[in-house]
Design a protein around this motif. Structure first.
Motif, PDB file in Angstrom:
ATOM      1  N   ASP A  93       0.804  -1.211   0.000  1.00  0.00           N
ATOM      2  CA  ASP A  93       0.000   0.000   0.000  1.00  0.00           C
ATOM      3  C   ASP A  93       0.840   1.265   0.000  1.00  0.00           C
ATOM      4  O   ASP A  93       0.356   2.340  -0.372  1.00  0.00           O
ATOM      5  N   THR A  94       2.084   1.164   0.423  1.00  0.00           N
ATOM      6  CA  THR A  94       2.978   2.314   0.497  1.00  0.00           C
ATOM      7  C   THR A  94       4.376   1.796   0.799  1.00  0.00           C
ATOM      8  O   THR A  94       4.547   0.628   1.158  1.00  0.00           O
ATOM      9  N   ALA A  95       5.351   2.662   0.680  1.00  0.00           N
ATOM     10  CA  ALA A  95       6.706   2.322   1.122  1.00  0.00           C
ATOM     11  C   ALA A  95       6.993   2.912   2.494  1.00  0.00           C
ATOM     12  O   ALA A  95       8.113   2.810   2.998  1.00  0.00           O
ATOM     13  N   ASP A  96       5.978   3.505   3.107  1.00  0.00           N
ATOM     14  CA  ASP A  96       6.124   4.196   4.385  1.00  0.00           C
ATOM     15  C   ASP A  96       5.689   3.283   5.532  1.00  0.00           C
ATOM     16  O   ASP A  96       4.519   2.924   5.640  1.00  0.00           O
ATOM     17  N   GLU A  97       6.632   2.926   6.380  1.00  0.00           N
ATOM     18  CA  GLU A  97       6.355   1.973   7.463  1.00  0.00           C
ATOM     19  C   GLU A  97       5.307   2.503   8.444  1.00  0.00           C
ATOM     20  O   GLU A  97       4.446   1.757   8.918  1.00  0.00           O
ATOM     21  N   GLU A  98       5.357   3.796   8.752  1.00  0.00           N
ATOM     22  CA  GLU A  98       4.397   4.360   9.708  1.00  0.00           C
ATOM     23  C   GLU A  98       2.973   4.253   9.172  1.00  0.00           C
ATOM     24  O   GLU A  98       2.036   3.911   9.908  1.00  0.00           O
ATOM     25  N   TYR A  99       2.791   4.547   7.885  1.00  0.00           N
ATOM     26  CA  TYR A  99       1.466   4.433   7.280  1.00  0.00           C
ATOM     27  C   TYR A  99       0.973   2.994   7.343  1.00  0.00           C
ATOM     28  O   TYR A  99      -0.202   2.734   7.642  1.00  0.00           O
TER      29      TYR A  99
ATOM     30  N   TYR B  79       7.142  -6.838  11.054  1.00  0.00           N
ATOM     31  CA  TYR B  79       7.007  -6.415   9.667  1.00  0.00           C
ATOM     32  C   TYR B  79       8.048  -5.351   9.378  1.00  0.00           C
ATOM     33  O   TYR B  79       8.153  -4.352  10.094  1.00  0.00           O
ATOM     34  N   ASP B  80       8.806  -5.558   8.322  1.00  0.00           N
ATOM     35  CA  ASP B  80       9.851  -4.635   7.898  1.00  0.00           C
ATOM     36  C   ASP B  80       9.626  -4.352   6.418  1.00  0.00           C
ATOM     37  O   ASP B  80       9.894  -5.204   5.567  1.00  0.00           O
ATOM     38  N   VAL B  81       9.096  -3.175   6.083  1.00  0.00           N
ATOM     39  CA  VAL B  81       8.727  -2.899   4.711  1.00  0.00           C
ATOM     40  C   VAL B  81       9.939  -2.959   3.784  1.00  0.00           C
ATOM     41  O   VAL B  81       9.827  -3.386   2.621  1.00  0.00           O
ATOM     42  N   LYS B  82      11.119  -2.566   4.258  1.00  0.00           N
ATOM     43  CA  LYS B  82      12.310  -2.635   3.416  1.00  0.00           C
ATOM     44  C   LYS B  82      12.644  -4.076   3.053  1.00  0.00           C
ATOM     45  O   LYS B  82      13.026  -4.377   1.918  1.00  0.00           O
ATOM     46  N   LYS B  83      12.479  -4.966   4.025  1.00  0.00           N
ATOM     47  CA  LYS B  83      12.721  -6.386   3.768  1.00  0.00           C
ATOM     48  C   LYS B  83      11.692  -6.935   2.784  1.00  0.00           C
ATOM     49  O   LYS B  83      12.039  -7.694   1.859  1.00  0.00           O
ATOM     50  N   VAL B  84      10.435  -6.549   2.959  1.00  0.00           N
ATOM     51  CA  VAL B  84       9.380  -7.008   2.055  1.00  0.00           C
ATOM     52  C   VAL B  84       9.651  -6.535   0.633  1.00  0.00           C
ATOM     53  O   VAL B  84       9.484  -7.297  -0.335  1.00  0.00           O
ATOM     54  N   ILE B  85      10.092  -5.307   0.488  1.00  0.00           N
ATOM     55  CA  ILE B  85      10.408  -4.784  -0.845  1.00  0.00           C
ATOM     56  C   ILE B  85      11.503  -5.615  -1.510  1.00  0.00           C
ATOM     57  O   ILE B  85      11.414  -5.948  -2.703  1.00  0.00           O
TER      58      ILE B  85
ATOM     59  N   LEU C 146       4.965   9.329  -4.662  1.00  0.00           N
ATOM     60  CA  LEU C 146       6.255   9.361  -5.357  1.00  0.00           C
ATOM     61  C   LEU C 146       7.256   8.347  -4.802  1.00  0.00           C
ATOM     62  O   LEU C 146       7.912   7.635  -5.597  1.00  0.00           O
ATOM     63  N   PRO C 147       7.423   8.194  -3.475  1.00  0.00           N
ATOM     64  CA  PRO C 147       8.303   7.132  -2.979  1.00  0.00           C
ATOM     65  C   PRO C 147       7.779   5.737  -3.330  1.00  0.00           C
ATOM     66  O   PRO C 147       8.574   4.833  -3.637  1.00  0.00           O
ATOM     67  N   TRP C 148       6.464   5.569  -3.306  1.00  0.00           N
ATOM     68  CA  TRP C 148       5.868   4.283  -3.707  1.00  0.00           C
ATOM     69  C   TRP C 148       6.162   3.989  -5.172  1.00  0.00           C
ATOM     70  O   TRP C 148       6.510   2.857  -5.533  1.00  0.00           O
ATOM     71  N   LEU C 149       6.047   5.002  -6.025  1.00  0.00           N
ATOM     72  CA  LEU C 149       6.322   4.833  -7.445  1.00  0.00           C
ATOM     73  C   LEU C 149       7.767   4.396  -7.672  1.00  0.00           C
ATOM     74  O   LEU C 149       8.038   3.473  -8.467  1.00  0.00           O
ATOM     75  N   GLU C 150       8.708   5.017  -6.980  1.00  0.00           N
ATOM     76  CA  GLU C 150      10.106   4.622  -7.109  1.00  0.00           C
ATOM     77  C   GLU C 150      10.315   3.185  -6.633  1.00  0.00           C
ATOM     78  O   GLU C 150      11.098   2.429  -7.222  1.00  0.00           O
ATOM     79  N   THR C 151       9.602   2.814  -5.585  1.00  0.00           N
ATOM     80  CA  THR C 151       9.701   1.453  -5.056  1.00  0.00           C
ATOM     81  C   THR C 151       9.160   0.444  -6.057  1.00  0.00           C
ATOM     82  O   THR C 151       9.765  -0.607  -6.298  1.00  0.00           O
ATOM     83  N   VAL C 152       8.022   0.756  -6.651  1.00  0.00           N
ATOM     84  CA  VAL C 152       7.434  -0.148  -7.646  1.00  0.00           C
ATOM     85  C   VAL C 152       8.362  -0.289  -8.848  1.00  0.00           C
ATOM     86  O   VAL C 152       8.560  -1.394  -9.382  1.00  0.00           O
ATOM     87  N   LYS C 153       8.959   0.808  -9.276  1.00  0.00           N
ATOM     88  CA  LYS C 153       9.921   0.733 -10.387  1.00  0.00           C
ATOM     89  C   LYS C 153      11.088  -0.182 -10.025  1.00  0.00           C
ATOM     90  O   LYS C 153      11.584  -0.950 -10.862  1.00  0.00           O
ATOM     91  N   TYR C 154      11.535  -0.108  -8.785  1.00  0.00           N
ATOM     92  CA  TYR C 154      12.637  -0.952  -8.315  1.00  0.00           C
ATOM     93  C   TYR C 154      12.241  -2.423  -8.309  1.00  0.00           C
ATOM     94  O   TYR C 154      13.020  -3.292  -8.740  1.00  0.00           O
ATOM     95  N   ILE C 155      11.018  -2.730  -7.855  1.00  0.00           N
ATOM     96  CA  ILE C 155      10.548  -4.120  -7.821  1.00  0.00           C
ATOM     97  C   ILE C 155      10.376  -4.658  -9.232  1.00  0.00           C
ATOM     98  O   ILE C 155      10.619  -5.835  -9.493  1.00  0.00           O
ATOM     99  N   ALA C 156       9.955  -3.790 -10.168  1.00  0.00           N
ATOM    100  CA  ALA C 156       9.748  -4.142 -11.585  1.00  0.00           C
ATOM    101  C   ALA C 156       8.754  -5.291 -11.748  1.00  0.00           C
ATOM    102  O   ALA C 156       9.075  -6.344 -12.318  1.00  0.00           O
ATOM    103  N   PRO C 157       7.511  -5.125 -11.276  1.00  0.00           N
ATOM    104  CA  PRO C 157       6.504  -6.184 -11.413  1.00  0.00           C
ATOM    105  C   PRO C 157       6.007  -6.302 -12.844  1.00  0.00           C
ATOM    106  O   PRO C 157       6.219  -5.409 -13.676  1.00  0.00           O
TER     107      PRO C 157
END
Length: 258
Positions: free
Chosen positions: A146-152, A163-169, A204-215
């Motif tokens: 849903d986001t790359a922001d752990e607090e959200y 849960y560690d969002v960086k690890k999940v990414i 915008l951070p989510w978009l960069e994360t999705v680009k990195y994952i390259a689904p």
């Protein structure tokens, strides 16, 4: 509070906004939730309000129930687009998830070879090699981010364990494109604090994360049914279209459910 709990181990078919005519496979009890998230927007309600008393369905129960339904639909010529692991919580939390996937693929090939097999997951079980290998075998490996922001995430998805969002990414990246990212966009307040992941602060951070994952694909959607937290609102079509345009500008395939 209206909630939706699904029959176990097979329910539907339902018409999915994203997948078409979908026969659901619920590996969780039919009398409550069994989930590693406790999302404020979950149509099944809050975990604490719907704790199941029944056990998880066994591998044998799932196989028998699914074959009965598939055989009947095949004999009657009833259409089926997809077999979807979903239901009252996190399907990959079932201890025999990988073996059940094997059974489902065999039955799919026997009765509906053109149907897809999909898994809707919150990506909390990717530390299990058996789960990862099973997910690589299905047609639509659909993972929540849903986001790359752990607090959200802690405020809205509310993981029940570590849960560690960086690890999940990083785990999502390891699928090497054999993954679909699904993201819920919404607005409102939770415990008096604003939540809105449609703004650039989150997008915008989510978009960069999705680009990195390259689904292989990105599915963006918003609230469709009543939520247990009543201070939430749908993202608008304009907001979703804007996010979809950003994804397409990056060369990504995207589907939007308003």
């Amino acid at each position: 509070m209206a909630t939706v709990l699904y029959s176990s181990p097979v329910f539907g078919p339902v018409h999915s906004r994203r997948l078409g005519v979908s026969l659901g496979i619920n590996l969780l009890p039919s009398d409550g939730k069994f989930c590693t998230f406790d999302c404020v927007y979950c149509e099944c309600g809050f975990n604490k309000d719907f704790r199941p008393k029944n056990p998880l369905p066994s591998r044998e129960e799932v196989k028998a129930a699914l074959e009965t339904v598939l055989k009947e639909r095949s004999e009657k010529g009833l259409a089926l687009d997809v077999l979807t692991f979903a239901g009252n919580g996190e399907p990959t939390a079932h201890p025999r998830f990988a073996e059940i996937v094997e059974d489902v693929l065999i039955l799919r090939d026997r009765y509906f070879p053109n149907a897809k097999v999909s898994v809707l997951s919150n990506a909390t079980q990717l530390h299990r090699p058996d789960v990862v290998e099973a997910l690589k075998r299905v047609d639509n490996n659909i993972m929540k981010l849903d986001t790359a922001d752990e607090e959200y995430i802690r405020r809205t998805d509310r993981p029940t364990g570590h849960y560690d969002v960086k690890k999940v990414i990083e785990q999502l990246k390891e699928f090497a494109g054999k993954v679909i990212i699904q993201t819920m966009f919404m607005q409102g307040t939770v415990d008096g604090k604003e939540v809105d992941n449609t703004t650039d602060v989150y997008v915008l951070p989510w978009l960069e994360t999705v680009k990195y994952i390259a689904p292989s694909k990105v599915m963006i959607y918003t609230i469709d049914r009543e939520t247990p937290d009543h201070d939430l609102r749908k993202a608008t079509p304009e907001q979703l279209d804007r996010i979809a345009a950003l994804l397409r500008r990056c060369g990504m395939e995207v589907s939007v459910s308003y």
